[in-house]
Enzyme design. Structure first.
Site, PDB file in Angstrom:
ATOM      1  N   TYR A   1     -12.382  32.631 -55.057  1.00  0.00           N
ATOM      2  CA  TYR A   1     -11.527  31.465 -55.331  1.00  0.00           C
ATOM      3  C   TYR A   1     -12.353  30.286 -55.867  1.00  0.00           C
ATOM      4  O   TYR A   1     -11.990  29.665 -56.871  1.00  0.00           O
ATOM      5  CB  TYR A   1     -10.799  31.078 -54.042  1.00  0.00           C
ATOM      6  CG  TYR A   1      -9.811  29.938 -54.177  1.00  0.00           C
ATOM      7  CD1 TYR A   1      -8.579  30.123 -54.780  1.00  0.00           C
ATOM      8  CD2 TYR A   1     -10.111  28.672 -53.672  1.00  0.00           C
ATOM      9  CE1 TYR A   1      -7.667  29.078 -54.894  1.00  0.00           C
ATOM     10  CE2 TYR A   1      -9.212  27.628 -53.776  1.00  0.00           C
ATOM     11  CZ  TYR A   1      -7.986  27.831 -54.386  1.00  0.00           C
ATOM     12  OH  TYR A   1      -7.087  26.796 -54.493  1.00  0.00           O
TER      13      TYR A   1
ATOM     14  N   LYS B   1     -12.151  28.476 -59.588  1.00  0.00           N
ATOM     15  CA  LYS B   1     -11.827  27.054 -59.772  1.00  0.00           C
ATOM     16  C   LYS B   1     -12.960  26.307 -60.476  1.00  0.00           C
ATOM     17  O   LYS B   1     -12.712  25.398 -61.268  1.00  0.00           O
ATOM     18  CB  LYS B   1     -11.492  26.420 -58.414  1.00  0.00           C
ATOM     19  CG  LYS B   1     -10.236  27.005 -57.766  1.00  0.00           C
ATOM     20  CD  LYS B   1      -8.994  26.814 -58.631  1.00  0.00           C
ATOM     21  CE  LYS B   1      -7.713  27.225 -57.939  1.00  0.00           C
ATOM     22  NZ  LYS B   1      -6.520  26.957 -58.745  1.00  0.00           N
TER      23      LYS B   1
HETATM   24  P1  NAP Z   1       1.574  28.275 -53.571  1.00  0.00           P
HETATM   25  O1  NAP Z   1       2.780  27.660 -52.999  1.00  0.00           O
HETATM   26  O2  NAP Z   1       1.170  29.641 -53.130  1.00  0.00           O
HETATM   27  O3  NAP Z   1       1.722  28.228 -55.164  1.00  0.00           O
HETATM   28  C1  NAP Z   1       1.088  29.092 -56.053  1.00  0.00           C
HETATM   29  C2  NAP Z   1       2.134  29.660 -56.963  1.00  0.00           C
HETATM   30  O4  NAP Z   1       1.512  30.510 -57.959  1.00  0.00           O
HETATM   31  C3  NAP Z   1       3.132  30.537 -56.197  1.00  0.00           C
HETATM   32  O5  NAP Z   1       4.443  30.223 -56.606  1.00  0.00           O
HETATM   33  C4  NAP Z   1       2.744  31.930 -56.644  1.00  0.00           C
HETATM   34  O6  NAP Z   1       3.769  32.882 -56.547  1.00  0.00           O
HETATM   35  C5  NAP Z   1       2.320  31.681 -58.071  1.00  0.00           C
HETATM   36  N1  NAP Z   1       1.589  32.812 -58.611  1.00  0.00           N
HETATM   37  C6  NAP Z   1       0.660  33.608 -57.993  1.00  0.00           C
HETATM   38  N2  NAP Z   1       0.253  34.560 -58.827  1.00  0.00           N
HETATM   39  C7  NAP Z   1       0.934  34.411 -59.990  1.00  0.00           C
HETATM   40  C8  NAP Z   1       0.951  35.099 -61.227  1.00  0.00           C
HETATM   41  N3  NAP Z   1       0.170  36.162 -61.459  1.00  0.00           N
HETATM   42  N4  NAP Z   1       1.777  34.648 -62.205  1.00  0.00           N
HETATM   43  C9  NAP Z   1       2.585  33.577 -62.013  1.00  0.00           C
HETATM   44  N5  NAP Z   1       2.611  32.882 -60.844  1.00  0.00           N
HETATM   45  C10 NAP Z   1       1.793  33.304 -59.863  1.00  0.00           C
HETATM   46  O7  NAP Z   1       0.292  27.371 -53.326  1.00  0.00           O
HETATM   47  P2  NAP Z   1      -0.024  25.852 -53.725  1.00  0.00           P
HETATM   48  O8  NAP Z   1      -0.826  25.332 -52.630  1.00  0.00           O
HETATM   49  O9  NAP Z   1       1.184  25.139 -54.183  1.00  0.00           O
HETATM   50  O10 NAP Z   1      -1.028  26.086 -54.961  1.00  0.00           O
HETATM   51  C11 NAP Z   1      -0.792  25.581 -56.276  1.00  0.00           C
HETATM   52  C12 NAP Z   1      -2.138  25.429 -56.984  1.00  0.00           C
HETATM   53  O11 NAP Z   1      -2.908  24.437 -56.299  1.00  0.00           O
HETATM   54  C13 NAP Z   1      -2.988  26.711 -56.982  1.00  0.00           C
HETATM   55  O12 NAP Z   1      -3.651  26.841 -58.221  1.00  0.00           O
HETATM   56  C14 NAP Z   1      -3.981  26.440 -55.884  1.00  0.00           C
HETATM   57  O13 NAP Z   1      -5.170  27.172 -56.061  1.00  0.00           O
HETATM   58  C15 NAP Z   1      -4.193  24.955 -56.032  1.00  0.00           C
HETATM   59  N6  NAP Z   1      -4.749  24.301 -54.849  1.00  0.00           N
HETATM   60  C16 NAP Z   1      -4.057  24.251 -53.680  1.00  0.00           C
HETATM   61  C17 NAP Z   1      -4.633  23.609 -52.585  1.00  0.00           C
HETATM   62  C18 NAP Z   1      -3.944  23.502 -51.263  1.00  0.00           C
HETATM   63  O14 NAP Z   1      -4.573  22.983 -50.320  1.00  0.00           O
HETATM   64  N7  NAP Z   1      -2.718  23.910 -51.111  1.00  0.00           N
HETATM   65  C19 NAP Z   1      -5.901  23.061 -52.698  1.00  0.00           C
HETATM   66  C20 NAP Z   1      -6.572  23.138 -53.901  1.00  0.00           C
HETATM   67  C21 NAP Z   1      -5.977  23.756 -54.979  1.00  0.00           C
HETATM   68  P3  NAP Z   1       3.778  33.808 -55.203  1.00  0.00           P
HETATM   69  O15 NAP Z   1       4.374  32.946 -54.170  1.00  0.00           O
HETATM   70  O16 NAP Z   1       4.550  34.978 -55.608  1.00  0.00           O
HETATM   71  O17 NAP Z   1       2.342  34.174 -54.919  1.00  0.00           O
END
Ligand code: NAP
Length: 249
Positions: free
Chosen positions: A157, A161
């Protein structure tokens, strides 16, 4: 200010992506809600579209696996036909498969790199033709604090990133002359499904590292994305905004 623009937000059926989509729609942007067509995700994507429409905005859901060029190419065709060419791309789709390097399978490495990094490359490439034609575009890549700090258990991961930051800088340099700005937002520890699964002890240990003492909310990240998508940030490209409550400086 963004009235009439068309945005594609990947992985927008949940979490941060869903809030970004809502905020952009609130500013008059027509939003393409991308989701991967597995399980109940379609229903979540349709619920996102419904909440945007209920608030008076415009949105439609489009299925694609961002790690598949074929799937993304087909989605962009549909978006072009239904909404028009994409002006704003938010590469938000992402996932984690955490474990220590000594236990990490090559498949876990590849899966995370495929979605988080290759997916952003594929989506960027897919929207470029339209953006170059209109000599305008905003691309925002959702990176992470761990792309800068590293994090034990997240080799795949954090590498994905950190790679996104390199992709952001290179695409900013290649595309600036065409009026396309490319930036990243690096969230810290944000309250979503991705972090909900962590044990309370891990959450408490993380909180202790955050200067502001609390987890961030998806809205905090979405506000930075909206800024980078708007004209107010037109003289900013190739940069990263850190939204982490002082967890990493
Ligand atoms: P999340 O709710 O799991 O959102 C990620 C989304 O990406 C989900 O809807 C997921 O669908 C979708 N996804 C996964 N694989 C995919 C694919 N192959 N094609 C299209 N869509 C796909 O998590 P989030 O926390 O909102 O994360 C959003 C972004 O923020 C991510 O890039 C994550 O790395 C980044 N981020 C999050 C945090 C945190 O603390 N939450 C911190 C730093 C960065 P599924 O539900 O089907 O998997």
């Amino acid at each position: 200010m963004l009235d009439g623009k068309i945005a594609l937000v990947t992985g927008a059926s949940s979490g941060i992506g869903r809030v970004i989509a809502n905020k952009l729609a609130g500013l008059g942007v027509k939003v393409a809600i991308n989701y991967i067509d597995i399980g109940d995700i379609k229903a979540d994507a349709e619920a996102t579209v419904a909440e945007i429409k209920a608030a008076g905005g415009e949105a439609a859901a489009f299925a694609a696996d961002v790690s598949s060029e074929e799937s993304v190419t087909a989605m962009i065709k549909e978006i072009n036909a239904e909404l028009g060419p994409v002006d704003i791309l938010v590469n938000n789709a992402g996932l984690t498969q955490d474990t220590l390097i000594m236990r990490m399978k090559v498949e876990q490495w590849e899966k995370v790199l495929d979605v988080n990094l290759k997916g952003a490359f594929i989506c960027t490439k897919a929207v470029l033709k339209g953006m170059m034609k209109s000599r305008y575009g905003k691309i925002v890549n959702i990176a992470s604090v761990v792309g800068f700090s590293g994090n034990a258990g997240q080799a795949n991961y954090s590498a994905s990133k950190a790679g996104l930051v390199g992709l952001t800088k290179t695409s900013a340099q290649e595309l600036a002359s065409r009026g396309i700005r490319v930036n990243a937002v690096a969230p810290g520890f944000i309250r979503t499904a991705m972090t909900e699964v962590l044990p309370e002890t891990v959450i408490d240990a993380m909180k202790a590292k955050i200067s502001l003492g609390t987890l961030g909310e998806p809205e905090d990240v979405a506000d930075a994305v909206v800024f980078l998508a708007s004209h107010e940030s037109d003289y900013i490209t190739g940069n990263t905004i850190h939204v982490n409550g002082g967890m990493y400086m």
